[in-house]
Design a protein around this motif. Structure first.
Motif, short mmCIF file in Angstrom:
data_model
loop_
_atom_site.label_atom_id
_atom_site.label_comp_id
_atom_site.label_asym_id
_atom_site.label_seq_id
_atom_site.Cartn_x
_atom_site.Cartn_y
_atom_site.Cartn_z
N GLU A 398 -17.92 10.29 -6.09
CA GLU A 398 -16.43 10.10 -5.90
C GLU A 398 -16.04 9.96 -4.50
O GLU A 398 -16.77 9.83 -3.65
N PHE A 399 -14.87 9.19 -4.54
CA PHE A 399 -14.30 8.72 -3.27
C PHE A 399 -13.02 8.89 -3.43
O PHE A 399 -12.34 8.79 -4.29
N VAL A 400 -12.33 8.91 -2.02
CA VAL A 400 -10.76 9.13 -1.93
C VAL A 400 -10.17 7.67 -1.30
O VAL A 400 -10.68 7.67 -0.04
N LEU A 401 -9.19 7.11 -1.90
CA LEU A 401 -8.31 6.17 -1.27
C LEU A 401 -7.01 6.62 -0.80
O LEU A 401 -6.69 7.70 -1.39
N SER A 402 -6.41 5.98 0.19
CA SER A 402 -5.10 6.49 0.56
C SER A 402 -4.13 5.16 0.17
O SER A 402 -4.36 4.07 0.59
N GLY A 403 -2.86 5.61 -0.63
CA GLY A 403 -1.92 4.48 -0.89
C GLY A 403 -1.09 4.55 0.21
O GLY A 403 0.19 3.97 -0.20
N LYS A 404 -0.99 5.09 1.29
CA LYS A 404 -0.36 4.87 2.56
C LYS A 404 0.33 3.37 2.66
O LYS A 404 1.60 3.10 2.64
N PRO A 405 -0.57 2.31 2.84
CA PRO A 405 -0.16 1.21 3.09
C PRO A 405 0.68 0.59 1.90
O PRO A 405 1.40 -0.21 2.07
N MET A 406 0.17 0.98 0.62
CA MET A 406 0.87 0.70 -0.57
C MET A 406 2.29 0.81 -0.65
O MET A 406 3.35 0.12 -1.03
N LYS A 407 2.49 2.35 -0.23
CA LYS A 407 3.96 2.92 -0.49
C LYS A 407 4.66 2.03 0.69
O LYS A 407 5.83 1.83 0.58
N LYS A 408 4.10 1.90 2.00
CA LYS A 408 4.80 1.48 2.99
C LYS A 408 5.15 -0.21 2.61
O LYS A 408 6.34 -0.41 2.96
N GLU A 409 4.31 -0.82 2.30
CA GLU A 409 4.64 -2.47 2.31
C GLU A 409 5.06 -2.68 0.91
O GLU A 409 5.73 -3.74 0.61
N LEU A 410 4.56 -2.09 -0.22
CA LEU A 410 5.02 -2.32 -1.56
C LEU A 410 6.08 -1.67 -2.21
O LEU A 410 6.58 -2.11 -3.00
N GLY A 411 6.12 -0.58 -1.62
CA GLY A 411 7.47 0.37 -2.10
C GLY A 411 7.18 1.16 -3.40
O GLY A 411 7.79 1.92 -4.01
N ILE A 412 5.78 1.20 -3.76
CA ILE A 412 5.20 2.02 -4.90
C ILE A 412 4.44 3.21 -4.29
O ILE A 412 3.55 2.96 -3.50
N PHE A 457 -11.60 -1.66 -14.68
CA PHE A 457 -10.63 -0.70 -13.62
C PHE A 457 -10.46 -1.33 -12.34
O PHE A 457 -9.18 -1.38 -12.03
N ALA A 458 -11.27 -1.91 -11.51
CA ALA A 458 -10.93 -2.69 -10.53
C ALA A 458 -10.19 -3.77 -10.58
O ALA A 458 -8.95 -4.15 -9.92
N GLU A 459 -10.31 -4.41 -11.92
CA GLU A 459 -9.34 -5.71 -12.09
C GLU A 459 -8.02 -5.21 -12.33
O GLU A 459 -7.01 -5.82 -12.13
N ALA A 460 -7.73 -3.99 -13.17
CA ALA A 460 -6.42 -3.69 -13.58
C ALA A 460 -5.67 -3.21 -12.12
O ALA A 460 -4.48 -3.48 -12.21
N ILE A 461 -6.38 -2.66 -11.15
CA ILE A 461 -5.78 -2.17 -10.00
C ILE A 461 -5.36 -3.38 -9.23
O ILE A 461 -4.19 -3.53 -8.85
N GLU A 462 -6.22 -4.28 -9.28
CA GLU A 462 -5.81 -5.70 -8.56
C GLU A 462 -4.63 -6.26 -9.27
O GLU A 462 -3.55 -6.65 -8.50
N GLN A 463 -4.59 -6.23 -10.56
CA GLN A 463 -3.30 -6.90 -11.41
C GLN A 463 -2.16 -6.12 -11.09
O GLN A 463 -0.87 -6.72 -10.83
N ILE A 464 -2.23 -4.77 -11.00
CA ILE A 464 -0.99 -3.91 -10.73
C ILE A 464 -0.64 -4.20 -9.29
O ILE A 464 0.68 -4.30 -9.17
N ALA A 468 3.25 -5.88 -8.22
CA ALA A 468 4.13 -5.00 -7.39
C ALA A 468 4.58 -5.82 -6.16
O ALA A 468 5.55 -5.55 -5.52
N GLU A 469 3.97 -6.76 -5.94
CA GLU A 469 4.18 -7.44 -4.93
C GLU A 469 5.75 -8.37 -5.16
O GLU A 469 6.29 -8.64 -4.27
N GLU A 470 5.74 -8.66 -6.48
CA GLU A 470 6.82 -9.49 -7.10
C GLU A 470 7.90 -8.59 -7.60
O GLU A 470 9.15 -8.78 -7.59
N ASP A 471 7.27 -7.61 -8.31
CA ASP A 471 8.30 -6.75 -9.15
C ASP A 471 7.76 -5.15 -9.15
O ASP A 471 7.13 -4.85 -10.02
N PRO A 472 7.94 -4.48 -8.03
CA PRO A 472 7.56 -3.01 -7.90
C PRO A 472 8.09 -2.15 -8.93
O PRO A 472 7.66 -1.36 -9.36
N GLU A 473 9.23 -2.61 -9.59
CA GLU A 473 10.15 -1.64 -10.44
C GLU A 473 9.11 -1.50 -11.79
O GLU A 473 9.19 -0.50 -12.28
N LYS A 474 8.33 -2.44 -11.88
CA LYS A 474 7.47 -2.37 -13.06
C LYS A 474 6.58 -1.16 -12.97
O LYS A 474 6.31 -0.27 -13.98
#
Length: 503
Positions: A398-412, A457-464, A468-474
């Protein structure tokens, strides 16, 4: 506006709410023999004043009710379930067929050992198999779960020190340890002492050295740890703990990464708990059933729970027999009624025998390969930008990712990403754990997933991330397509509704 999904606007009902007086699933024919009054069969003091309030419902409605309830939950048979540190691998149907054989499914737990020789032999063989896999000579099958195995290991540690006239007070555990570790420590009456993590994701050795003293009863360690990293200093760690007379405890939640390649006993561990419901393919989730057998070294063996399943060699050419050994004066006693969850033992024993030593080793190799492949895929594109790997070195299962940049830059937040994954047909990874990683996302794909499912799975994360770059509310409003939308998880934890009014 996303259209409402099927069942989304439908209130879930309990079986009692569907009940209608007089309905039956079946009507049995008259037995054709006299029926004595209940008072003649059961003492009056044990009889109910009124019949139990049971649901009255037709068989088709029973089937539809539970089928619809099952479709409100995500399950492993539906899609990828990369829940970190939970090893949600496929459970071979062969194991279910063997567990359902009448001799297994119909055996009463109070059966006399002489009339349950097959079951006891199966349990003894499972003990021997786990002893070999763990590199430790003795095994008890009694603990019912990983956390139960942790408590058992700490009680064994306490008994071991008490037998030597010592009353130690502290148990060490890394800040990456599973949450059940400190909980078990507290239940066993010890003080938990946290050990820091170094820049490579292992135990911070200077911090460990500063905290090791003759008050330390035990160090609890997962290896590989919850970051998915094998601790490179395990030999030195074991030496430090043993030098002060402590025990070394192995949390076996991540054993799936190393089966057939390295053994906890060879690393210097004294006590290991094994999650049969993870590494050895017992279906799990929703509270059970599971099993957390413990394997121990020679110096811990006298304190194992009683009774132990033992094999006794026959006389005059007769074959061996199997029994329950209660004569264990230093034992910590029973941990549960009967000997454990026998159906779990059957499934796990079947899994081990069907794969064999080479198959178990290959399972671990594939689990590690899948994790490293998916980690490499997610290092590309938007995932690499917004979800960096917390400790970027070769991982294990397993491995661990950090969503810190995602939260800061995309707001999700990580939770938003996790909920949105459900709309793409994937169960989310573990979120917000380990605690030392900000906006953590722990991913464990297991060995039973194909390259195609990992790519999807990787493609789904890329799509999300793209949307989010255009519509983070989704993402913030997700999930949209599941039978149940986002819940108030804090309220559900603090004020759970667990009772069904019958009026």
């Amino acid at each position: 506006m996303i259209a409402e999904a099927p069942m989304q606007g439908e209130r879930a009902e309990t079986i009692f709410e569907k009940s209608k007086a007089g309905r039956r699933a079946a009507v049995l024919p008259d037995a054709g023999v006299p029926e004595p009054p209940l008072e003649e069969l059961i003492p009056a003091k044990l009889l109910r004043a009124e019949p139990p309030r049971r649901p009255e419902i037709a068989e088709p409605e029973i089937v539809r009710h539970y089928n619809r309830l099952s479709r409100r939950n995500f399950d492993l048979d539906t899609g990828l379930y990369p829940l970190g540190s939970c090893t949600m691998k496929h459970n071979p149907r062969l194991n279910e067929r063997v567990a359902a054989l009448p001799g297994h499914a119909g055996l009463h737990p109070a059966q006399e050992p002489k009339r349950a020789q097959g079951a006891l032999e199966l349990m003894w063989l499972l003990q021997e198999s786990l002893a070999e896999i763990c590199g430790l000579p003795h095994v008890s099958l009694q603990p019912s779960a990983g956390s139960h195995g942790e408590l058992a290991g700490l009680l064994l540690t306490r008994a071991f020190h008490a037998d030597r006239g010592e009353a130690r007070t502290k148990v060490l555990a890394p800040d990456t340890s599973h949450g059940t570790n400190p909980a078990s420590v507290t239940m066993a009456g010890y003080e938990i002492v946290k050990v820091a993590t170094d820049e490579r994701g292992g135990v911070e050795m200077d911090d460990l050295r500063a905290k090791v003293d003759d008050e330390v009863a035990c160090l609890m360690l997962t290896n590989p740890n919850t970051l998915g990293l094998f601790d490179e200093n395990i030999a030195e760690i074991a030496a430090l703990i043993h030098e002060v007379g402590g025990t070394l405890y192995y949390d076996g939640a991540n054993l799936n990464a190393v089966m057939g390649h390295s053994r906890p006993g060879d690393m210097g561990f004294d006590i290991v708990h094994v999650n049969l419901h993870k590494s050895f393919s017992q279906p799990h989730g929703g509270g059970g059933p599971g099993a957390g057998p413990i394997a121990v070294s020679e110096r811990i063996e006298p304190f194992l729970p009683r009774p132990q399943v033992v094999r006794r060699e026959g006389d005059n050419g007769s074959g061996p027999t199997y029994d329950l050994d209660f004569d264990r004066p230093k034992s910590i006693g029973r941990l549960r009624g009967f000997q454990g969850n026998f159906g779990v033992f059957v499934r796990s024993g079947t899994y081990i025998l069907s794969l064999g030593a080479d198959g178990l080793a290959e399972a671990s190799e594939t689990a590690v390969l899948n994790a490293n492949y998916l980690k490499a895929r997610l290092a590309q594109g938007r995932a690499g930008k917004y979800l960096p790997v917390a400790f970027d070195r070769h991982c294990m299962h397993e491995f661990v990712l950090s969503g810190k940049p995602m939260k800061k830059e995309l707001g999700i937040a990580t939770l938003d990403l996790a909920k949105r994954l459900l709309d793409f047909g994937f169960h989310p990874p573990t979120v917000y754990f380990p605690l030392l990683v900000e906006e953590a996302l722990m991913v464990e794909p297991t060995e039973t997933e194909t390259k195609e499912s990992l790519d999807a799975f990787a493609e789904a994360i890329e799509q999300i991330l793209t949307e989010a770059e255009e519509d983070p509310e989704k993402a913030k409003q997700a999930p949209h397509t599941t039978p149940v939308r986002r819940l108030d998880e804090v309220k559900a934890t603090r004020k759970p509704v667990v009772r069904q009014p019958l009026d």
